[in-house]
Design an enzyme around this catalytic site. Structure first.
Site, PDB file in Angstrom:
ATOM      1  N   LYS A  13       0.838  -1.208   0.000  1.00  0.00           N
ATOM      2  CA  LYS A  13       0.000   0.000   0.000  1.00  0.00           C
ATOM      3  C   LYS A  13       0.874   1.259   0.000  1.00  0.00           C
ATOM      4  CE  LYS A  13      -1.984  -1.225   3.922  1.00  0.00           C
ATOM      5  NZ  LYS A  13      -1.310  -2.511   4.198  1.00  0.00           N
ATOM      6  N   ARG A  88     -10.019   0.052   8.349  1.00  0.00           N
ATOM      7  CA  ARG A  88      -9.570  -1.316   8.634  1.00  0.00           C
ATOM      8  C   ARG A  88     -10.604  -2.122   9.367  1.00  0.00           C
ATOM      9  NH1 ARG A  88      -3.563  -0.053   8.732  1.00  0.00           N
ATOM     10  NH2 ARG A  88      -2.781  -2.045   9.355  1.00  0.00           N
ATOM     11  N   ARG A 127      11.765  -5.325   5.100  1.00  0.00           N
ATOM     12  CA  ARG A 127      11.456  -3.917   4.812  1.00  0.00           C
ATOM     13  C   ARG A 127      12.370  -2.978   5.600  1.00  0.00           C
ATOM     14  NH1 ARG A 127       5.574  -1.664   5.550  1.00  0.00           N
ATOM     15  NH2 ARG A 127       5.795  -2.714   7.554  1.00  0.00           N
ATOM     16  N   ARG A 171      -0.531  -9.270  13.240  1.00  0.00           N
ATOM     17  CA  ARG A 171      -1.097  -8.347  12.237  1.00  0.00           C
ATOM     18  C   ARG A 171      -1.837  -9.109  11.144  1.00  0.00           C
ATOM     19  NH1 ARG A 171       4.277  -5.472  10.771  1.00  0.00           N
ATOM     20  NH2 ARG A 171       3.091  -4.281   9.222  1.00  0.00           N
TER      21      ARG A 171
HETATM   22  P1  AP5 Z   1       4.829  -1.575   1.918  1.00  0.00           P
HETATM   23  O1  AP5 Z   1       4.440  -0.775   0.731  1.00  0.00           O
HETATM   24  O2  AP5 Z   1       5.581  -0.907   3.014  1.00  0.00           O
HETATM   25  O3  AP5 Z   1       3.542  -2.349   2.479  1.00  0.00           O
HETATM   26  P2  AP5 Z   1       2.246  -1.808   3.208  1.00  0.00           P
HETATM   27  O4  AP5 Z   1       1.071  -2.443   2.556  1.00  0.00           O
HETATM   28  O5  AP5 Z   1       2.270  -0.321   3.308  1.00  0.00           O
HETATM   29  O6  AP5 Z   1       2.464  -2.506   4.621  1.00  0.00           O
HETATM   30  P3  AP5 Z   1       2.349  -1.944   6.102  1.00  0.00           P
HETATM   31  O7  AP5 Z   1       3.135  -2.867   6.978  1.00  0.00           O
HETATM   32  O8  AP5 Z   1       2.671  -0.489   6.166  1.00  0.00           O
HETATM   33  O9  AP5 Z   1       0.869  -2.165   6.373  1.00  0.00           O
HETATM   34  P4  AP5 Z   1       0.197  -2.279   7.699  1.00  0.00           P
HETATM   35  O10 AP5 Z   1      -1.182  -2.172   7.266  1.00  0.00           O
HETATM   36  O11 AP5 Z   1       0.541  -3.457   8.509  1.00  0.00           O
HETATM   37  O12 AP5 Z   1       0.858  -1.054   8.557  1.00  0.00           O
HETATM   38  P5  AP5 Z   1       0.341   0.406   8.897  1.00  0.00           P
HETATM   39  O13 AP5 Z   1       1.509   1.285   8.986  1.00  0.00           O
HETATM   40  O14 AP5 Z   1      -0.777   0.782   8.045  1.00  0.00           O
HETATM   41  O15 AP5 Z   1       5.681  -2.833   1.388  1.00  0.00           O
HETATM   42  C1  AP5 Z   1       6.239  -3.763   2.285  1.00  0.00           C
HETATM   43  C2  AP5 Z   1       7.623  -4.193   1.810  1.00  0.00           C
HETATM   44  O16 AP5 Z   1       7.499  -4.922   0.598  1.00  0.00           O
HETATM   45  C3  AP5 Z   1       8.602  -3.036   1.492  1.00  0.00           C
HETATM   46  O17 AP5 Z   1       9.874  -3.396   1.920  1.00  0.00           O
HETATM   47  C4  AP5 Z   1       8.539  -2.901  -0.033  1.00  0.00           C
HETATM   48  O18 AP5 Z   1       9.759  -2.439  -0.560  1.00  0.00           O
HETATM   49  C5  AP5 Z   1       8.274  -4.339  -0.448  1.00  0.00           C
HETATM   50  N1  AP5 Z   1       7.481  -4.457  -1.679  1.00  0.00           N
HETATM   51  C6  AP5 Z   1       6.430  -3.685  -2.054  1.00  0.00           C
HETATM   52  N2  AP5 Z   1       5.918  -4.091  -3.237  1.00  0.00           N
HETATM   53  C7  AP5 Z   1       6.679  -5.166  -3.593  1.00  0.00           C
HETATM   54  C8  AP5 Z   1       6.659  -6.042  -4.727  1.00  0.00           C
HETATM   55  N3  AP5 Z   1       5.770  -5.879  -5.712  1.00  0.00           N
HETATM   56  N4  AP5 Z   1       7.555  -7.040  -4.778  1.00  0.00           N
HETATM   57  C9  AP5 Z   1       8.477  -7.211  -3.769  1.00  0.00           C
HETATM   58  N5  AP5 Z   1       8.553  -6.402  -2.691  1.00  0.00           N
HETATM   59  C10 AP5 Z   1       7.657  -5.408  -2.600  1.00  0.00           C
HETATM   60  O19 AP5 Z   1      -0.229   0.159  10.373  1.00  0.00           O
HETATM   61  C11 AP5 Z   1       0.620  -0.141  11.446  1.00  0.00           C
HETATM   62  C12 AP5 Z   1      -0.184  -0.256  12.743  1.00  0.00           C
HETATM   63  O20 AP5 Z   1      -0.807   1.001  13.018  1.00  0.00           O
HETATM   64  C13 AP5 Z   1      -1.322  -1.261  12.737  1.00  0.00           C
HETATM   65  O21 AP5 Z   1      -0.876  -2.572  13.052  1.00  0.00           O
HETATM   66  C14 AP5 Z   1      -2.243  -0.664  13.801  1.00  0.00           C
HETATM   67  O22 AP5 Z   1      -1.760  -0.953  15.097  1.00  0.00           O
HETATM   68  C15 AP5 Z   1      -2.099   0.824  13.577  1.00  0.00           C
HETATM   69  N6  AP5 Z   1      -3.093   1.329  12.607  1.00  0.00           N
HETATM   70  C16 AP5 Z   1      -2.829   1.907  11.398  1.00  0.00           C
HETATM   71  N7  AP5 Z   1      -3.969   2.233  10.770  1.00  0.00           N
HETATM   72  C17 AP5 Z   1      -4.984   1.869  11.593  1.00  0.00           C
HETATM   73  C18 AP5 Z   1      -6.399   1.918  11.490  1.00  0.00           C
HETATM   74  N8  AP5 Z   1      -7.012   2.435  10.409  1.00  0.00           N
HETATM   75  N9  AP5 Z   1      -7.126   1.434  12.518  1.00  0.00           N
HETATM   76  C19 AP5 Z   1      -6.540   0.939  13.625  1.00  0.00           C
HETATM   77  N10 AP5 Z   1      -5.214   0.835  13.777  1.00  0.00           N
HETATM   78  C20 AP5 Z   1      -4.427   1.302  12.768  1.00  0.00           C
HETATM   79 MG    MG Z   2       2.391   1.070   4.907  1.00  0.00          MG
END
Ligand code: AP5
Ligand code: MG
Length: 213
Positions: A13, A88, A127, A171
């Site tokens: 994402k 989410r 990552r 997660r």
């Molecule tokens: P990346 O693009 O970083 O993935 P992402 O989908 O953004 O993953 P996140 O870990 O950020 O998602 P998340 O939903 O767990 O975390 P968030 O910060 O939202 O890509 C990942 C890796 O893969 C990178 O190294 C990239 O280079 C690589 N990659 C990408 N595309 C690729 C490809 N095609 N091929 C190979 N490699 C590739 O949330 C964190 C925490 O915050 C949650 O656990 C929760 O506690 C809290 N939180 C956030 N939002 C909410 C909400 N709305 N409600 C409640 N709690 C929330």
């Molecule tokens: Mg992210």
């Protein structure tokens, strides 16, 4: 254009959002990034959120809904925005709809990036992100030119606290139980755009842009 990026942890994402910002000039709104910024600033909200984030659990709906409601009313969102990692839960999705209805606007597309779990784990464990400008990397799949150093700003790369195996497992479970129901939710609303999320970053970006135009 108003987009939602939906997908499991590590689905790409944030990676795709950065490219969409460049192409469409609309802001990326990531609740995860907002919560991590609050933590860096040492606010009460950030410190409270950290307990949930470290456990791989969701921060309570009312907290993130409040953040989003304020953010999408900002001037830079008037021509569109993309939500990365929000909503989410069904509760968050309902709350978002209420806020948007009151503003007289609507979501155009929900981009659902689909990646198998074993690939998600490989992506998360390798990552890295930049402390300076937040650019994302992967030690194997998208490495920086110099190990540990950001290509864009020369900043130091770090590993997120929640990218460890125990928290990743939690997660993934939380995604299945609380977030995956949004796939049917948005399918019923006619907004779901499923995107095959394996392949190169550029291939996936091309799939997304061909769907949203
Ligand atoms: P990346 O693009 O970083 O993935 P992402 O989908 O953004 O993953 P996140 O870990 O950020 O998602 P998340 O939903 O767990 O975390 P968030 O910060 O939202 O890509 C990942 C890796 O893969 C990178 O190294 C990239 O280079 C690589 N990659 C990408 N595309 C690729 C490809 N095609 N091929 C190979 N490699 C590739 O949330 C964190 C925490 O915050 C949650 O656990 C929760 O506690 C809290 N939180 C956030 N939002 C909410 C909400 N709305 N409600 C409640 N709690 C929330
Ligand atoms: Mg992210």
């Amino acid at each position: 254009m108003r987009l939602i990026l939906l997908g499991g942890p590590g689905a790409g994402k944030g990676t795709q959002a950065q490219k969409l910002v460049d192409k469409y000039g609309i802001p990326q709104i990531s609740t995860g990034d907002m919560l991590r910024a609050a933590l860096r600033e040492g606010t009460e909200l950030g410190l409270e959120a950290k307990k949930y984030m470290d456990a791989g659990k969701l921060v309570p709906d009312e907290v993130v809904v409040g953040l989003i409601e304020e953010r999408i009313k900002a001037g830079d969102c008037k021509d569109g925005f993309m939500l990365d990692g929000f909503p989410r839960t069904v509760g968050q999705a309902d709350a978002l709809k209420n806020v948007l209805d009151k503003m007289g606007i609507a979501i155009d597309h929900v981009i659902s990036i689909e990646v198998p779990n074993d690939e998600l784990v490989a992506r998360l464990t390798g990552r890295r992100a930049c402390r300076g400008c937040s650019s994302g990397y992967h030690v194997m799949f998208d490495p920086p030119k110099t190990e540990g150093v950001c290509d864009d700003c020369g900043g130091e790369l770090y590993q997120r606290d929640d990218d460890n195996e125990t928290t990743i497992r939690s997660r993934l479970n939380v995604y299945e139980e609380q977030t995956a129901p949004l796939i049917d939710y948005y399918k019923s609303a006619g907004l779901l755009r499923p995107i095959e999320g394996t392949g190169s970053i550029d291939e996936i970006f091309a799939r997304i842009t061909s769907v949203i135009g």
